[in-house]
Design an enzyme around this catalytic site. Structure first.
Site, PDB file in Angstrom:
ATOM      1  N   ASN A  56       0.831  -1.210   0.000  1.00 17.57           N
ATOM      2  CA  ASN A  56       0.000   0.000   0.000  1.00 17.57           C
ATOM      3  C   ASN A  56       0.862   1.256   0.000  1.00 17.57           C
ATOM      4  O   ASN A  56       0.517   2.249  -0.644  1.00 17.57           O
ATOM      5  CB  ASN A  56      -0.954  -0.024   1.188  1.00 17.57           C
ATOM      6  CG  ASN A  56      -2.079  -1.010   0.952  1.00 17.57           C
ATOM      7  OD1 ASN A  56      -3.000  -0.753   0.186  1.00 17.57           O
ATOM      8  ND2 ASN A  56      -1.995  -2.165   1.577  1.00 17.57           N
ATOM      9  N   MET A 104       0.457  -2.102  12.316  1.00 16.91           N
ATOM     10  CA  MET A 104      -0.198  -3.020  13.234  1.00 16.91           C
ATOM     11  C   MET A 104       0.078  -2.684  14.692  1.00 16.91           C
ATOM     12  O   MET A 104       0.626  -3.487  15.447  1.00 16.91           O
ATOM     13  CB  MET A 104       0.232  -4.459  12.917  1.00 16.91           C
ATOM     14  CG  MET A 104      -0.092  -4.881  11.505  1.00 16.91           C
ATOM     15  SD  MET A 104      -1.824  -4.627  11.091  1.00 16.91           S
ATOM     16  CE  MET A 104      -2.559  -5.963  11.987  1.00 16.91           C
ATOM     17  N   HIS A 105      -0.281  -1.469  15.056  1.00 21.94           N
ATOM     18  CA  HIS A 105      -0.113  -1.052  16.449  1.00 21.94           C
ATOM     19  C   HIS A 105      -1.296  -0.177  16.822  1.00 21.94           C
ATOM     20  O   HIS A 105      -1.618   0.788  16.107  1.00 21.94           O
ATOM     21  CB  HIS A 105       1.196  -0.260  16.596  1.00 21.94           C
ATOM     22  CG  HIS A 105       1.378   0.361  17.950  1.00 21.94           C
ATOM     23  ND1 HIS A 105       1.918  -0.316  19.018  1.00 21.94           N
ATOM     24  CD2 HIS A 105       1.062   1.594  18.406  1.00 21.94           C
ATOM     25  CE1 HIS A 105       1.942   0.497  20.078  1.00 21.94           C
ATOM     26  NE2 HIS A 105       1.430   1.649  19.736  1.00 21.94           N
ATOM     27  N   ASN A 125      -6.607   5.480   8.181  1.00 20.27           N
ATOM     28  CA  ASN A 125      -6.171   4.075   8.208  1.00 20.27           C
ATOM     29  C   ASN A 125      -6.873   3.308   7.101  1.00 20.27           C
ATOM     30  O   ASN A 125      -8.049   3.561   6.798  1.00 20.27           O
ATOM     31  CB  ASN A 125      -6.513   3.443   9.563  1.00 20.27           C
ATOM     32  CG  ASN A 125      -6.141   1.973   9.628  1.00 20.27           C
ATOM     33  OD1 ASN A 125      -5.001   1.604   9.375  1.00 20.27           O
ATOM     34  ND2 ASN A 125      -7.119   1.122   9.919  1.00 20.27           N
ATOM     35  N   HIS A 142      -8.306  -0.262   6.128  1.00 19.63           N
ATOM     36  CA  HIS A 142      -8.694  -1.497   6.815  1.00 19.63           C
ATOM     37  C   HIS A 142      -9.392  -2.440   5.833  1.00 19.63           C
ATOM     38  O   HIS A 142     -10.331  -2.024   5.145  1.00 19.63           O
ATOM     39  CB  HIS A 142      -9.601  -1.185   7.999  1.00 19.63           C
ATOM     40  CG  HIS A 142      -9.913  -2.380   8.824  1.00 19.63           C
ATOM     41  ND1 HIS A 142      -8.939  -3.161   9.416  1.00 19.63           N
ATOM     42  CD2 HIS A 142     -11.094  -2.959   9.152  1.00 19.63           C
ATOM     43  CE1 HIS A 142      -9.507  -4.169  10.050  1.00 19.63           C
ATOM     44  NE2 HIS A 142     -10.813  -4.072   9.911  1.00 19.63           N
ATOM     45  N   ASP A 159     -10.582   1.063  14.349  1.00 20.62           N
ATOM     46  CA  ASP A 159     -11.364   0.905  13.118  1.00 20.62           C
ATOM     47  C   ASP A 159     -12.786   1.415  13.266  1.00 20.62           C
ATOM     48  O   ASP A 159     -13.654   1.092  12.452  1.00 20.62           O
ATOM     49  CB  ASP A 159     -11.354  -0.571  12.669  1.00 20.62           C
ATOM     50  CG  ASP A 159      -9.941  -1.048  12.423  1.00 20.62           C
ATOM     51  OD1 ASP A 159      -9.656  -2.212  12.733  1.00 20.62           O
ATOM     52  OD2 ASP A 159      -9.111  -0.234  11.978  1.00 20.62           O
ATOM     53  N   GLU A 168      -7.498  -2.297  -2.173  1.00 21.17           N
ATOM     54  CA  GLU A 168      -6.820  -1.435  -1.185  1.00 21.17           C
ATOM     55  C   GLU A 168      -5.933  -0.409  -1.865  1.00 21.17           C
ATOM     56  O   GLU A 168      -5.936   0.781  -1.525  1.00 21.17           O
ATOM     57  CB  GLU A 168      -5.945  -2.278  -0.251  1.00 21.17           C
ATOM     58  CG  GLU A 168      -6.691  -3.099   0.745  1.00 21.17           C
ATOM     59  CD  GLU A 168      -5.737  -3.897   1.601  1.00 21.17           C
ATOM     60  OE1 GLU A 168      -4.636  -4.242   1.153  1.00 21.17           O
ATOM     61  OE2 GLU A 168      -6.096  -4.161   2.758  1.00 21.17           O
TER      62      GLU A 168
HETATM   63  N1  LIG Z   1      -6.411   3.943  18.092  1.00 20.42           N
HETATM   64  C1  LIG Z   1      -6.343   3.352  16.893  1.00 20.42           C
HETATM   65  N2  LIG Z   1      -5.208   2.708  16.545  1.00 20.42           N
HETATM   66  C2  LIG Z   1      -5.150   2.094  15.343  1.00 20.42           C
HETATM   67  C3  LIG Z   1      -6.255   2.084  14.473  1.00 20.42           C
HETATM   68  C4  LIG Z   1      -7.425   2.771  14.860  1.00 20.42           C
HETATM   69  O1  LIG Z   1      -8.425   2.834  14.114  1.00 20.42           O
HETATM   70  N3  LIG Z   1      -7.427   3.392  16.075  1.00 20.42           N
HETATM   71  N4  LIG Z   1      -6.194   1.359  13.272  1.00 20.42           N
HETATM   72  C5  LIG Z   1      -5.183   0.313  13.330  1.00 20.42           C
HETATM   73  C6  LIG Z   1      -4.971  -0.608  12.199  1.00 20.42           C
HETATM   74  N5  LIG Z   1      -5.561  -1.886  12.591  1.00 20.42           N
HETATM   75  C7  LIG Z   1      -6.586  -2.262  11.793  1.00 20.42           C
HETATM   76  O2  LIG Z   1      -6.914  -1.581  10.794  1.00 20.42           O
HETATM   77  C8  LIG Z   1      -5.099  -2.673  13.682  1.00 20.42           C
HETATM   78  C9  LIG Z   1      -3.741  -2.851  13.857  1.00 20.42           C
HETATM   79  C10 LIG Z   1      -3.276  -3.633  14.918  1.00 20.42           C
HETATM   80  C11 LIG Z   1      -4.161  -4.234  15.798  1.00 20.42           C
HETATM   81  C12 LIG Z   1      -3.624  -5.041  16.943  1.00 20.42           C
HETATM   82  O3  LIG Z   1      -4.292  -5.889  17.512  1.00 20.42           O
HETATM   83  N6  LIG Z   1      -2.369  -4.735  17.311  1.00 20.42           N
HETATM   84  C13 LIG Z   1      -1.715  -5.362  18.476  1.00 20.42           C
HETATM   85  C14 LIG Z   1      -0.382  -5.963  18.059  1.00 20.42           C
HETATM   86  C15 LIG Z   1      -0.618  -6.928  16.922  1.00 20.42           C
HETATM   87  C16 LIG Z   1       0.730  -7.318  16.282  1.00 20.42           C
HETATM   88  O4  LIG Z   1       1.763  -6.723  16.661  1.00 20.42           O
HETATM   89  O5  LIG Z   1       0.677  -8.185  15.398  1.00 20.42           O
HETATM   90  C17 LIG Z   1      -1.400  -4.282  19.500  1.00 20.42           C
HETATM   91  O6  LIG Z   1      -1.275  -3.087  19.096  1.00 20.42           O
HETATM   92  O7  LIG Z   1      -1.237  -4.680  20.661  1.00 20.42           O
HETATM   93  C18 LIG Z   1      -5.523  -4.055  15.629  1.00 20.42           C
HETATM   94  C19 LIG Z   1      -5.997  -3.270  14.571  1.00 20.42           C
HETATM   95  C20 LIG Z   1      -3.853   0.926  13.668  1.00 20.42           C
HETATM   96  N7  LIG Z   1      -3.992   1.466  14.981  1.00 20.42           N
HETATM   97  N1  LIG Z   2      -5.827  -3.753  10.685  1.00 23.51           N
HETATM   98  C1  LIG Z   2      -4.951  -3.174   9.729  1.00 23.51           C
HETATM   99  C2  LIG Z   2      -4.679  -4.145   8.622  1.00 23.51           C
HETATM  100  O1  LIG Z   2      -4.988  -5.317   8.718  1.00 23.51           O
HETATM  101  N2  LIG Z   2      -4.078  -3.641   7.557  1.00 23.51           N
HETATM  102  C3  LIG Z   2      -3.767  -4.471   6.440  1.00 23.51           C
HETATM  103  O2  LIG Z   2      -2.395  -4.815   6.453  1.00 23.51           O
HETATM  104  C4  LIG Z   2      -2.008  -5.064   5.106  1.00 23.51           C
HETATM  105  C5  LIG Z   2      -0.766  -4.295   4.825  1.00 23.51           C
HETATM  106  O3  LIG Z   2      -0.245  -4.707   3.601  1.00 23.51           O
HETATM  107  P1  LIG Z   2       1.020  -3.932   2.991  1.00 23.51           P
HETATM  108  O4  LIG Z   2       2.079  -3.922   4.067  1.00 23.51           O
HETATM  109  O5  LIG Z   2       1.392  -4.748   1.789  1.00 23.51           O
HETATM  110  O6  LIG Z   2       0.571  -2.545   2.635  1.00 23.51           O
HETATM  111  C6  LIG Z   2      -3.155  -4.607   4.213  1.00 23.51           C
HETATM  112  O7  LIG Z   2      -3.958  -5.700   3.838  1.00 23.51           O
HETATM  113  C7  LIG Z   2      -3.937  -3.730   5.149  1.00 23.51           C
HETATM  114  O8  LIG Z   2      -5.295  -3.627   4.843  1.00 23.51           O
END
Ligand SMILES: Nc1nc2c(c(=O)[nH]1)N[C@@H](CN(C=O)c1ccc(C(=O)N[C@@H](CCC(=O)O)C(=O)O)cc1)CN2
Ligand SMILES: NCC(=O)N[C@@H]1O[C@H](COP(=O)([O-])[O-])[C@@H](O)[C@H]1O
Length: 209
Positions: A15, A95-96, A113, A115, A155, A184
């Site tokens: 992305n 992913m944080h 973001n 998603h 999200d 995406e």
């Molecule tokens: N406060 C917000 N933070 C984030 C959002 C949001 O909308 N509000 N979007 C996310 C992206 N995301 C889904 O789109 C997402 C990313 C990560 C996690 C999650 O469970 N993270 C864990 C660690 C997981 C890992 O390291 O593999 C964590 O943070 O403890 C859920 C949703 C970005 N942040």
């Molecule tokens: N919750 C957030 C989430 O799942 N995001 C997803 O991580 C991938 C990143 O791909 P990329 O590193 O190739 O852009 C994408 O599929 C994006 O939608």
């Protein structure tokens, strides 16, 4: 001067690459002054370096190992981003989960973001896998992708663009992932352009008022 978009990643960066390609083709009027990853050794960092974009890795693990809090991580992340003077922050597979202490640092900078699910359907991580399982168990007939504003509720922010994505009976997970990723890449460029245009319009109206 082109609007400044700081991009946060955690992985492959396809992305991010869509944004880079859109900028290079002239489709997206912006520049990316900084890419930040919370994971080292991810291909997304290589994509940024190949494009001549400065990168930073800020991993959470050293903080937890040192007995520091997620809030301290988030404050340092915010400082890194703030120093790049962004007009927009894009989470592209970052992913944080960001804490209020982070979000409070950006009262007037939009954060968006990408998603891979429809609003309210599979919030959080592993959304594509969960959608595929839900389809296989007959709970859903299709899934989708959205670009949304980032608020504390993961999200749960205002959806800016939403696209439904078909799931076919013959799909395996890889086929669905590929179909979703192609949506995406287009949606993130469109969503980024849309928010930058909104911000530009706000600046113009502020000047004229
Ligand atoms: N406060 C917000 N933070 C984030 C959002 C949001 O909308 N509000 N979007 C996310 C992206 N995301 C889904 O789109 C997402 C990313 C990560 C996690 C999650 O469970 N993270 C864990 C660690 C997981 C890992 O390291 O593999 C964590 O943070 O403890 C859920 C949703 C970005 N942040
Ligand atoms: N919750 C957030 C989430 O799942 N995001 C997803 O991580 C991938 C990143 O791909 P990329 O590193 O190739 O852009 C994408 O599929 C994006 O939608």
């Amino acid at each position: 001067m082109a609007p400044r978009v700081v991009v946060l990643i955690s992985g492959t960066g396809s992305n991010l690459q869509a944004l880079i390609d859109a900028i290079n083709s002239g489709e997206l009027q912006a520049e990316i002054p900084l890419v930040i990853s919370n994971r080292s050794k991810v291909f997304g960092l290589e994509r940024a370096e190949r494009a001549g974009i400065p990168t930073k890795v800020l991993a959470l693990k050293p903080y937890t190992t040192a007995g520091k809090t997620r809030n301290q991580y988030d404050e340092d992340l915010a400082q890194l981003i703030g120093a790049a003077k962004p007009d927009l922050v894009v989470l592209a597979g970052f992913m944080h989960i960001l804490s209020p202490s982070f979000l409070d640092q950006f009262p007037s900078t939009p954060l968006i973001n990408l998603h891979p699910a429809l609003p309210g359907q599979f919030d959080g991580a592993k959304a594509i896998e969960r959608a595929f399982e839900a389809y296989q168990s007959g709970q859903i007939k299709h899934t989708g992708v959205m670009v949304h504003r980032v608020i504390q509720e993961v999200d749960g922010g205002e959806p800016l663009l939403v696209r439904e994505v078909e799931i076919k009976p013959e799909d395996d997970l890889a086929a669905l992932q590929e179909r979703i990723h192609s949506v995406e890449h287009k949606l993130l460029v469109q969503g980024t352009a849309m928010v930058l245009q909104e911000e530009e319009a706000k600046k113009r109206s502020a000047v004229s008022s």
